[in-house]
Each structure stands twice: as C-alpha cells, then as structure tokens.
Motif scaffolding. Structure first.
Motif, short mmCIF file in Angstrom:
data_model
loop_
_atom_site.label_atom_id
_atom_site.label_comp_id
_atom_site.label_asym_id
_atom_site.label_seq_id
_atom_site.Cartn_x
_atom_site.Cartn_y
_atom_site.Cartn_z
N CYS A 225 0.85 -1.19 0.00
CA CYS A 225 0.00 0.00 0.00
C CYS A 225 0.88 1.24 0.00
CB CYS A 225 -0.88 -0.03 1.25
SG CYS A 225 -1.91 1.43 1.44
N GLY A 226 0.66 2.11 -0.94
CA GLY A 226 1.40 3.38 -0.96
C GLY A 226 0.75 4.34 0.02
N LEU A 227 1.51 4.71 1.04
CA LEU A 227 0.95 5.56 2.08
C LEU A 227 1.43 6.99 1.83
CD1 LEU A 227 -0.66 4.70 4.56
CD2 LEU A 227 1.48 4.62 5.83
N SER A 228 0.48 7.93 1.76
CA SER A 228 0.91 9.31 1.51
C SER A 228 0.81 10.15 2.77
CB SER A 228 0.02 9.93 0.43
OG SER A 228 -1.30 10.09 0.94
N GLY A 229 0.12 9.62 3.78
CA GLY A 229 -0.14 10.43 4.97
C GLY A 229 -1.48 11.13 4.87
N GLY A 230 -2.12 11.05 3.69
CA GLY A 230 -3.46 11.63 3.51
C GLY A 230 -4.52 10.71 4.13
N HIS A 241 -4.99 -3.55 7.33
CA HIS A 241 -4.14 -4.15 8.38
C HIS A 241 -5.00 -4.89 9.40
CE1 HIS A 241 -1.36 -4.02 11.95
NE2 HIS A 241 -0.62 -4.59 11.02
N GLU A 242 -6.16 -4.32 9.70
CA GLU A 242 -7.06 -5.01 10.64
C GLU A 242 -7.52 -6.34 10.04
OE1 GLU A 242 -9.56 -2.51 13.02
OE2 GLU A 242 -11.24 -3.89 12.81
N VAL A 267 5.41 7.98 10.19
CA VAL A 267 6.12 6.78 10.65
C VAL A 267 5.71 6.44 12.08
CG1 VAL A 267 8.40 5.82 11.18
CG2 VAL A 267 8.04 7.12 9.07
N ALA A 268 5.61 7.47 12.95
CA ALA A 268 5.26 7.21 14.34
C ALA A 268 3.87 6.60 14.42
CB ALA A 268 5.30 8.51 15.14
N MET A 269 2.98 7.12 13.62
CA MET A 269 1.61 6.62 13.72
C MET A 269 1.49 5.20 13.20
SD MET A 269 -1.90 8.10 13.11
CE MET A 269 -2.84 7.79 11.68
N PHE A 270 2.02 4.92 12.01
CA PHE A 270 1.77 3.61 11.41
C PHE A 270 2.70 2.53 11.95
CE2 PHE A 270 -0.37 6.54 8.69
CZ PHE A 270 -1.57 5.89 8.51
N ARG A 271 3.97 2.87 12.10
CA ARG A 271 4.90 1.83 12.55
C ARG A 271 4.79 1.63 14.06
NH1 ARG A 271 10.81 2.86 10.81
NH2 ARG A 271 10.17 2.10 8.77
N ASP A 272 4.79 2.74 14.80
CA ASP A 272 4.85 2.62 16.25
C ASP A 272 3.47 2.40 16.86
OD1 ASP A 272 7.42 3.14 15.64
OD2 ASP A 272 7.38 5.24 16.25
N HIS A 273 2.49 3.20 16.43
CA HIS A 273 1.18 3.09 17.05
C HIS A 273 0.41 1.87 16.52
CE1 HIS A 273 -2.42 4.43 19.09
NE2 HIS A 273 -3.09 4.26 17.96
N TYR A 274 0.37 1.71 15.21
CA TYR A 274 -0.40 0.59 14.63
C TYR A 274 0.44 -0.66 14.42
CZ TYR A 274 -4.62 3.29 13.97
OH TYR A 274 -5.76 4.01 14.19
N ASN A 275 1.75 -0.53 14.62
CA ASN A 275 2.60 -1.70 14.51
C ASN A 275 2.55 -2.35 13.13
OD1 ASN A 275 4.48 -2.99 15.90
ND2 ASN A 275 3.09 -4.20 17.19
#
Ligand code: XMP
Length: 518
Positions: A225-230, A241-242, A267-275
């Motif tokens: 998935c291409g994540l743009s932050g949008g 992911h769920e 990065v903090a949100m997707f990698r760290d928060h959502y793992n």
C-alpha cells in the motif's frame, strides 16, 4: 457476511444524481448509482433492490433513443421514486402523457401546495401550507398514468407531486436532493421508510463487511500500500491491516518535499502506534538532485511523478511476491457518468500517484473504500480509532512543496518554506480556524525584497499565505482572515523564520486562480 438492504439509483445524467446518494447514505441506506444503459432486467434481478429511484436528466422523452429504464423496474414489486426526468419517464411508460416545454419550463425556486388526500410520502413535510422546492425542467407531465393521483401542485407544475399509492410509485417534478429544497431530506426519509429500510448501513457494519471482503479477496497473499499520509490511504491501510495483519506492507515515499515533521508523524503513527510493517523510503537525495535547477512547473510534476513510480516499484519488489496493491479509491472516482453529447459514455477517473503501476507490476487492486464518499471515509477512520487530528487534515498534493516553491527549488528555500508554513498553520490552529478552512499553506516566492531589521538592511525572500474555503477543491474562495490575524501572522513569520522579510496574502479565488501556485 451481512447483506445490506440495497437501493438502486438509475442515472439519466442529472448533474445532481450524486446528491441523491448522499441524502440516502445520511439515512443509513446503502445505495448505488448505475447509468440507465447498464441496467437491464438481469441486472435488476442480481442487484435485488428494495427500492428504485429514477434520477433527473437533461434528455426529453420525445428524443429519438430517449434514455429509458428496463420495464422490469415496474414489475419488481418495490417502491419506485421518479425525480424530474424520472417522473416524465414513469408517466411516459405507464400510460400518462408528457408535453414539450413551450412556455411552461420552470427553473429555480417554486412553492408547492398540498392537493388531495394526505400522502404517507409527505408526512411531516408541508410547513405553513406550502413548501419550497427546486425545479429544473423543460417538458412537463400533462396527463397522469392510470392509478396516479396529484398530491402537490405548483403554479407551473400542476403535477408537482404524484403517486400511485397502491403500487408505491411516487413521482415528483422537482429535485428533493438539492440544498434549495430545504426539506427534501424528509421526502427521502419517508420514501425509504415506506420501502421498509431499517437503516442498516452503518460504519460499524461497513467495517465488519469490508474486513470479511478483504480477507476473501486476498487469501494469504501479500499486499502493498502506498501511504501518503493523507486520509484516504491512511484509512485504507488501517482497515486492511485489521483484516490481514502483517500480510500488508506500507510504502511511504519521502521525496524531501514534505511539510515540517510530516515524515516523522506518519512513521510514528503507522509503525509505532499501529505496529504495521512500513518501509520508510527516504529518497530525498534522489528527488532533490533530479529537481536541481528545474523551474518549469510541468517538468517538476512529471519528474516527481516518474521518480515516485520508480521508487515505489523498487520497494514493492523488495517486499517480494506481493500480489495486490491497495488504493484509497473513493466512490465519486468510480461512479460511471452518463453523457448525452456523443451517446452514453463512461468516464472513470484514474487515481493516485501510482497510476499505471498495477498493470506494469502484474498486481491486482484492493480498494476497500470504493463504495464510500469522502465524509464516510472520515467516519470510517473515526470508527477505526484514527486520531481526529489525522482525519481532519487538510489535503496535501502529491508533488508536495515543489508546487509551492515557484521557480527553482533549492534545499535552502524548502527549509525556509517548511518553517514559515509551520508558523502559519500554528496560527490557524491557535485561532481555532483549522476546520473552517479547506486548505492553508505558504508559498515561497522567487523574489528577494529589501527590508530593515534592527539597524541592518535585509535582502530576503517574500512569501505568500494561501488559505481557501471549498467543498471539493474544484472551486474555492480565499478565507476572510481579520487584519489582526494577518498582521500577527506576518510578524511571527518575519521574526521566527530567517530568510523571509515580506509576507503577502493571496486573495485570488478559484477560478480564475488555482489553489496551488503551480
Ligand atoms: P488546484 O491547485 O488545481 O488544486 O486548484 C485542487 C486540489 O488538488 C490538490 N492538488 C493535487 N493533489 N497531486 C495531488 O495529489 C497533484 O498533483 C495536485 N495538484 C493539486 C490541491 O492541493 C488542492 O487540494
């Protein structure tokens, strides 16, 4: 998997058909818009609608090859609502009479008064003996089809509201879906209640269904998935992911043209928060060296687009064996529009920065937001627990700060721009204006101007603040900040951002301007 109750909207090309869908979705009714030329009896049987709405449209039932619904619509045994051209189609097909405009055309505001017995469709509708509606028709009904009676009239539309209650067929000459029919939503509410809809289209139900569908589609294959932050790609990623956990890998391409702190936040949100497995591709050097010395806007956009695809492809290959590409495509992008200029035609907008990739890489698409409008994506985001600050973010263009830096892009200018932009957005947030504004940003101008600071002369960049209101980004107006706000913001930018000594406010609307500067 739950099967929602479904309503079918047959589109005859009205400019406002999408609004019918919006009104119904607000009532928690699942509906789909399909062009008339794609709906036949087999389609009806497969779709199994609980009710049908025939939209308005620019055609005349007298025209050769006039658009018509299949006859099966009237033998399904479900309620049918005809709107404007849809009303004329019903009368034409069911034995009434339609006449050409000639002096009775009616456009704009009109008032409908009740006629005949009370009608369930109109329950709670007529205020003060009459109700404002929006008319837009050339032809008109001159004789009702057998079984129909009149329930509302306007000076130029004696058959403004008609119905055959026994068959639950309703037909109105006006457009209840538009803003200028203030109580139009009530008619839709009554219609879906009469059709037996229970309001089962909720975000909770959608989430569960979407997860089951993603699992069924993907199996045990890998998805990228291409994540743009949008908002769209973020909601799509969290939902997928769920559904499939670490079978999903997100690729976030940092082209060095992001806003202050943006890459870290994503990065903090997707990698760290959502793992989530997330590739943070820091390709700043690649992009900025390719853009070095380039000032033509089209060349900048093309270069960024091309590099973006190359980089995405490289990282996607590294995931190894991905079979699917996830995209945040929305419903307005997939609705097939009907054109009457050259016969029925189909327009499907292409989407996102990764266009063309699926074929090239042999990937299939996963598009879990295909059935949603933008505000529903936000609602789904809330349902999935994404922070409100993320869901409400202003749109940010794929080419990023490159198109807010007219003329040559340099690292120095980008750094100044990032700082000034952060101050402007901070000001807007401090004043509680962020959610009223569609988009706000700073553009750094390719001019240096003279100034005095302290005892010295400065020769620094000028910048322009841009803030607009808009509903869809297609048209926009500048935001009417107070002079105090503008003055305070200019002072802060000049004091806090080295390299800028002059601040201007862009008060151009769109059209004729665009929102971005390039
Ligand atoms: P304009 O500048 O055309 O922008 O009035 C309308 C809306 O679209 C956004 N925009 C883009 N978004 N890639 C994107 O993903 C692009 O190349 C692009 N250009 C403009 C712009 O930010 C505004 O919201």
């Amino acid at each position: 998997m739950t099967q929602h109750q479904r309503l079918l909207i047959i589109d005859f090309g009205s400019q406002v058909t999408q609004l019918i869908a919006r009104r119904l979705r607000e009532l928690n009714v699942y509906c789909e818009i399909h062009p008339f030329n794609k709906v036949d009896d087999a389609f009806l049987a497969a779709f199994a609608p609980k009710a049908v709405i025939l939209s308005g449209g620019p055609a005349s039932v007298f025209a050769e090859g006039a658009p018509m619904p299949p006859a099966g619509v009237f033998t399904l045994g479900v309620p049918v609502l005809g709107i404007c051209y849809g009303q004329q189609v019903m009368m034409h097909l069911l034995g009434g009479k339609v006449e050409r405009g000639h002096g009775t055309a009616e456009f704009g505001r009109a008032f409908v008064t009740p006629a005949g017995a009370p009608l369930a469709l109109l329950e709670g509708w007529f205020g003060a003996g009459r109700e404002q509606v929006w008319m837009s028709h050339g032809d008109h009904v001159s004789r009702l089809a057998p079984g129909f009676e009149v329930f509302g009239t306007s000076p130029n539309a004696p058959f403004a509201i008609t119905a055959d209650e026994a068959r639950r067929f309703y037909a109105v000459q006006f457009h209840p879906e538009v803003h200028h029919t203030p109580k139009g939503a009530k008619l839709y509410e009554n219609f879906v209640r009469l059709a037996g809809f229970t309001g089962d289209w909720t975000m909770g139900a959608y989430r569960a269904d979407a997860i089951a569908k993603i699992r069924a589609q993907v199996g045990d294959a890998k998805v990228i998935c291409g994540l743009s932050g949008g908002v769209d790609s973020s909601v799509a990623a969290v939902l997928i992911h769920e559904a499939i956990g670490d079978q999903l890998t997100c690729v976030f391409v940092d082209h060095g043209l992001l806003r202050q702190g943006e890459a870290e936040q994503v990065v903090a949100m997707f990698r760290d928060h959502y793992n989530m497995p997330l590739i943070h591709a820091d390709e700043t050097e690649l992009f900025l060296s390719a853009l070095d010395g380039m000032s033509d806007p089209e060349q900048k956009r093309k270069t960024i687009g091309r590099l973006f695809i190359d980089v995405f492809q490289k990282h996607a290959h590294a995931v190894g064996g991905a079979k699917f590409l996830a995209q945040g495509t929305l419903y307005p992008d997939v609705i097939e529009s009907v054109s009457f200029s050259g016969g029925p035609s189909v327009t499907i907008k292409s989407h996102h920065n990764v266009g063309g990739l699926p074929e090239k890489m042999g990937l299939k698409l996963v598009e879990p937001l295909r059935e949603l409008f933008k505000d529903e994506v936000r609602a789904l985001g809330r349902e999935l627990g994404l922070p409100a600050s993320f869901i409400g973010r202003h749109p940010f263009p794929g080419p990023g700060l490159a198109i807010r830096c007219p003329g040559e892009i340099t690292r120095e200018k980008l750094e100044i721009l990032r700082k000034a932009d952060a101050v402007f957005i901070d000001q807007i947030r401090r004043h509680g204006l962020y959610d009223e504004i569609w988009q706000a940003f700073v553009a750094i101008l390719p001019v240096r101007t003279v100034g005095v600071m302290g005892d010295g002369r400065t020769y620094d960049f000028a910048c322009a603040l841009r803030a607009v209101t808009s509903v869809d980004g297609m048209t926009a107006d500048y935001y009417p900040f107070s002079h105090e706000f503008l003055g305070e913001t200019a002072t802060r930018i000049i004091n806090e951002v080295a390299g800028i000594n002059r601040v201007t406010y862009d008060i151009t609307s769109k059209p004729p301007g665009t929102i971005e500067w390039e």
